[in-house]
Motif scaffolding. Structure first.
Motif, PDB file in Angstrom:
ATOM      1  N   GLY B   1      -2.189 -32.752  37.427  1.00  0.00           N
ATOM      2  CA  GLY B   1      -1.082 -33.345  36.021  1.00  0.00           C
ATOM      3  C   GLY B   1      -0.152 -32.151  35.959  1.00  0.00           C
ATOM      4  N   GLN B   2       0.243 -32.989  34.017  1.00  0.00           N
ATOM      5  CA  GLN B   2       0.915 -30.901  33.491  1.00  0.00           C
ATOM      6  C   GLN B   2       0.741 -30.433  32.702  1.00  0.00           C
ATOM      7  OE1 GLN B   2       3.307 -34.112  31.408  1.00  0.00           O
ATOM      8  NE2 GLN B   2       5.751 -33.909  32.133  1.00  0.00           N
ATOM      9  N   GLN B   3       0.410 -29.142  32.949  1.00  0.00           N
ATOM     10  CA  GLN B   3       0.326 -28.154  31.958  1.00  0.00           C
ATOM     11  C   GLN B   3       1.086 -27.096  31.722  1.00  0.00           C
ATOM     12  OE1 GLN B   3      -2.787 -26.674  35.055  1.00  0.00           O
ATOM     13  NE2 GLN B   3      -4.193 -27.687  34.071  1.00  0.00           N
ATOM     14  N   SER B  27       6.761 -28.236  35.073  1.00  0.00           N
ATOM     15  CA  SER B  27       7.731 -29.599  35.250  1.00  0.00           C
ATOM     16  C   SER B  27       8.567 -29.279  34.198  1.00  0.00           C
ATOM     17  CB  SER B  27       6.496 -29.930  34.432  1.00  0.00           C
ATOM     18  OG  SER B  27       5.134 -30.827  35.376  1.00  0.00           O
ATOM     19  N   ILE B  28       9.535 -29.639  33.948  1.00  0.00           N
ATOM     20  CA  ILE B  28      10.311 -29.946  32.370  1.00  0.00           C
ATOM     21  C   ILE B  28       9.696 -30.680  31.636  1.00  0.00           C
ATOM     22  CG2 ILE B  28      12.313 -31.063  32.527  1.00  0.00           C
ATOM     23  CD1 ILE B  28      13.089 -30.655  35.185  1.00  0.00           C
ATOM     24  N   PHE B  29      10.241 -30.361  30.604  1.00  0.00           N
ATOM     25  CA  PHE B  29      10.343 -31.020  29.753  1.00  0.00           C
ATOM     26  C   PHE B  29      11.112 -31.429  28.563  1.00  0.00           C
ATOM     27  CE2 PHE B  29       6.024 -31.405  29.198  1.00  0.00           C
ATOM     28  CZ  PHE B  29       4.987 -30.061  29.914  1.00  0.00           C
ATOM     29  N   ASN B  30      11.556 -32.531  27.394  1.00  0.00           N
ATOM     30  CA  ASN B  30      12.549 -32.552  26.909  1.00  0.00           C
ATOM     31  C   ASN B  30      12.137 -32.573  25.659  1.00  0.00           C
ATOM     32  OD1 ASN B  30      13.357 -34.374  29.257  1.00  0.00           O
ATOM     33  ND2 ASN B  30      12.329 -36.049  28.820  1.00  0.00           N
ATOM     34  N   LEU B  49      11.536 -28.859  18.518  1.00  0.00           N
ATOM     35  CA  LEU B  49      13.049 -28.497  19.788  1.00  0.00           C
ATOM     36  C   LEU B  49      13.127 -29.043  20.424  1.00  0.00           C
ATOM     37  CD1 LEU B  49      11.719 -24.017  21.125  1.00  0.00           C
ATOM     38  CD2 LEU B  49      14.077 -24.596  18.819  1.00  0.00           C
ATOM     39  N   TYR B  50      14.513 -30.028  20.907  1.00  0.00           N
ATOM     40  CA  TYR B  50      14.743 -30.802  21.298  1.00  0.00           C
ATOM     41  C   TYR B  50      16.147 -31.040  22.111  1.00  0.00           C
ATOM     42  CZ  TYR B  50      12.680 -33.117  17.201  1.00  0.00           C
ATOM     43  OH  TYR B  50      11.346 -33.173  16.843  1.00  0.00           O
ATOM     44  N   GLY B  93       7.262 -35.096  27.719  1.00  0.00           N
ATOM     45  CA  GLY B  93       7.599 -34.952  28.736  1.00  0.00           C
ATOM     46  C   GLY B  93       8.801 -36.262  29.083  1.00  0.00           C
ATOM     47  N   ALA B  94       9.037 -36.595  30.619  1.00  0.00           N
ATOM     48  CA  ALA B  94       9.664 -37.621  30.400  1.00  0.00           C
ATOM     49  C   ALA B  94       8.802 -39.249  29.119  1.00  0.00           C
ATOM     50  CB  ALA B  94       9.735 -38.426  31.934  1.00  0.00           C
ATOM     51  N   SER B  95       7.792 -39.013  29.551  1.00  0.00           N
ATOM     52  CA  SER B  95       7.144 -40.266  28.215  1.00  0.00           C
ATOM     53  C   SER B  95       6.449 -39.545  27.352  1.00  0.00           C
ATOM     54  CB  SER B  95       5.511 -40.661  29.674  1.00  0.00           C
ATOM     55  OG  SER B  95       4.759 -40.719  28.622  1.00  0.00           O
TER      56      SER B  95
END
Lengths: 113, 111
Positions: B1-3, B27-30, B49-50, B93-95
């Motif tokens: 999973g994401q860490q 992973s990429i974060f939004n 931050l967005y 993230g995306a979710s």
């Protein structure tokens, strides 16, 4: 003053006993969350609820249970099935869909002897 | 999973010094978030931050959303004793229904 309260601040229980941690908020938030914090680790999500009478498992839900009968309240029960229950437990709330702006309570430190 | 990884794990600095810490992910974060936790208390949101490349300040604190969207940085200028605590980064993230927290950077300020 609006905010989140968690009680008690410190809790001691014997191994094998269930224990319920209280979380109350008067911020009028729909969403509430429970996290577990262990030394040197980040917060890990146990359960979350986006609306009354609905909740979802987080990443480490095994050995825990929750209920969400009222908007203001989201109690967490640590059951005897939780293998390592000693930890710092944090409750948070947010506007529904805004997990980026969570407000945290002061936490409950649970020690199982 | 994401860490998420945070560095340094801990730091001891003299009052008045500037502080830099960072947070990285595979992973990429939004969204990137920075929280501060005082001993025995719940975390408090410092900066959100967005947008990739975004630089945002909150008093003596400045945070940046990395261009790759896989990292973020927090700087504290002219540290004071009340800056002591644990600084957590967190990513969304995306979710958007969850936030992932890093392990934290513990900051101690020597008067």
């Amino acid at each position: 003053d609006g905010g989140i309260t968690q009680s008690p601040k410190y809790l001691f229980r014997k191994e094998g006993q269930n224990v319920t941690l209280s979380c109350e908020q008067n911020l009028n938030h729909d969403a509430m969350y429970w996290y577990r914090q262990d030394p040197g680790q980040g917060l890990r999500l146990i359960y979350y609820s986006q609306i009354v009478n609905d909740f979802q498992k987080g990443d480490i839900a095994e050995g825990y249970s929750v209920s969400r009968e009222k908007k203001e309240s989201f109690p967490l029960t640590v059951t005897s099935a939780q293998k390592n229950p000693t930890a710092f437990y944090l409750c948070a709330s947010s506007i529904r869909g805004r997990t980026d702006t969570q407000y945290f309570g002061p936490g409950t430190r649970l020690t199982v002897l | 999973g994401q860490q998420l990884n945070q560095s340094p794990q801990s730091m001891f600095i003299q009052e008045g010094e500037d502080v830099s810490m960072n947070c990285t992910s595979s992973s990429i974060f939004n969204t990137w978030l920075w929280y501060k936790q005082d001993p025995g208390e719940g975390p408090v949101l410092l900066i959100a931050l967005y947008k990739a490349g975004e630089l945002t300040s909150n008093g003596r604190l400045t945070a940046q959303f990395g261009i790759t969207r896989k990292d973020s940085f927090l700087n504290i200028s002219a540290s004071i004793p009340s800056d002591v605590g644990i600084y957590f980064c967190a990513g969304q993230g995306a979710s958007y229904d969850k936030v992932i927290f890093g392990p934290g950077t513990s900051l101690s300020v020597i008067p």
